[in-house]
Design an enzyme around this catalytic site. Structure first.
Site, mmCIF file in Angstrom:
data_model
loop_
_atom_site.group_PDB
_atom_site.id
_atom_site.type_symbol
_atom_site.label_atom_id
_atom_site.label_comp_id
_atom_site.label_asym_id
_atom_site.label_seq_id
_atom_site.Cartn_x
_atom_site.Cartn_y
_atom_site.Cartn_z
ATOM 1 N N SER A 6 -5.726 6.615 13.479
ATOM 2 C CA SER A 6 -5.085 6.835 14.802
ATOM 3 C C SER A 6 -3.508 7.582 14.386
ATOM 4 C CB SER A 6 -4.519 5.759 15.732
ATOM 5 O OG SER A 6 -3.698 6.065 16.781
ATOM 6 N N PRO A 7 -3.421 8.860 15.153
ATOM 7 C CA PRO A 7 -2.262 9.426 14.652
ATOM 8 C C PRO A 7 -1.055 8.755 14.924
ATOM 9 C CG PRO A 7 -3.560 10.968 15.991
ATOM 10 C CD PRO A 7 -4.423 9.424 15.983
ATOM 11 N N GLU B 152 11.432 -8.386 0.296
ATOM 12 C CA GLU B 152 10.820 -9.715 0.216
ATOM 13 C C GLU B 152 9.193 -9.553 0.039
ATOM 14 O OE1 GLU B 152 10.863 -13.841 2.623
ATOM 15 O OE2 GLU B 152 11.953 -12.132 3.646
ATOM 16 N N GLU C 168 4.522 -2.657 -5.645
ATOM 17 C CA GLU C 168 5.297 -3.380 -4.394
ATOM 18 C C GLU C 168 5.245 -4.803 -4.664
ATOM 19 O OE1 GLU C 168 3.646 -2.029 -0.897
ATOM 20 O OE2 GLU C 168 4.290 0.057 -1.095
ATOM 21 N N GLU D 111 -0.314 0.786 -5.947
ATOM 22 C CA GLU D 111 0.561 0.483 -5.213
ATOM 23 C C GLU D 111 0.916 -1.128 -5.308
ATOM 24 O OE1 GLU D 111 2.476 1.882 -2.890
ATOM 25 O OE2 GLU D 111 1.831 4.027 -3.544
ATOM 26 N N GLY E 260 0.650 -1.210 -0.199
ATOM 27 C CA GLY E 260 -0.002 0.142 -0.056
ATOM 28 C C GLY E 260 0.944 1.193 -0.046
#
Length: 164
Positions: A99-100, A131, A82, A78, A62
């Site tokens: 969540s920050p 990997e 990847e 993405e 991602g």
């Protein structure tokens, strides 16, 4: 053909520079950055994970949504960047994680989807991925995964749609 061999590394460098610039802009303007995680499901039911080069941990593929790009396009791009795999179907929204503390680099909001994928696993960008491996759902790595991907996978395996 020799010109293309030179062109590819240049484009990869420009892309990496653009990602860095996006991160810096997010820090400067103090707004969360939107990103995606993909739970890629191979035709045999195995889940594909990557091992990141920056922290050596397993993670879901991602990344950040680019300017002018929608979330499904980001998921496809993405995953291809990847893993070399192609999305054949985005099945469902697994959750939105905001969540920050979820990403140690920046405050990011992560949209997580489950997707059917196909193709051959390759590492197109060795600077980001060291990997790639496919795991049966009952044999996923037990070690601490990157970011909050352990929670994202657990919510997926439990059939939840999470807003966190």
């Amino acid at each position: 053909m020799k010109n293309f061999a030179f062109f590819t590394p240049v484009m990869q460098s420009i892309h990496s520079l653009w990602r860095f610039a996006q991160t810096v802009l997010g820090i400067i303007f103090r707004h969360p950055i939107t990103g995606t995680s993909v739970i890629p499901i191979l035709p045999d039911g195995r889940i594909v994970l990557i091992r990141r080069t920056d922290n050596g941990r397993w993670a879901l593929p991602g990344g950040m949504v680019d300017w002018g790009e929608d979330v499904p396009s980001t998921v496809r791009r993405e995953l291809m960047e990847e893993t070399g795999l192609e999305v054949t179907n985005i099945r469902r929204l697994v959750g939105v994680y905001s969540s920050p503390e979820r990403d140690p680099r920046i405050h990011s909001i992560c949209i997580v989807v489950e997707a059917d994928v196909q193709g051959e696993m390759t590492i197109p960008d060795a600077l980001e991925v060291m990997e790639i491996q496919a795991f049966a759902p009952n044999s996923l790595p037990k070690a601490d995964m990157s970011h909050d991907h352990t929670q994202q996978l657990q919510d997926y395996l439990n059939g939840l749609t999470t807003l966190a």
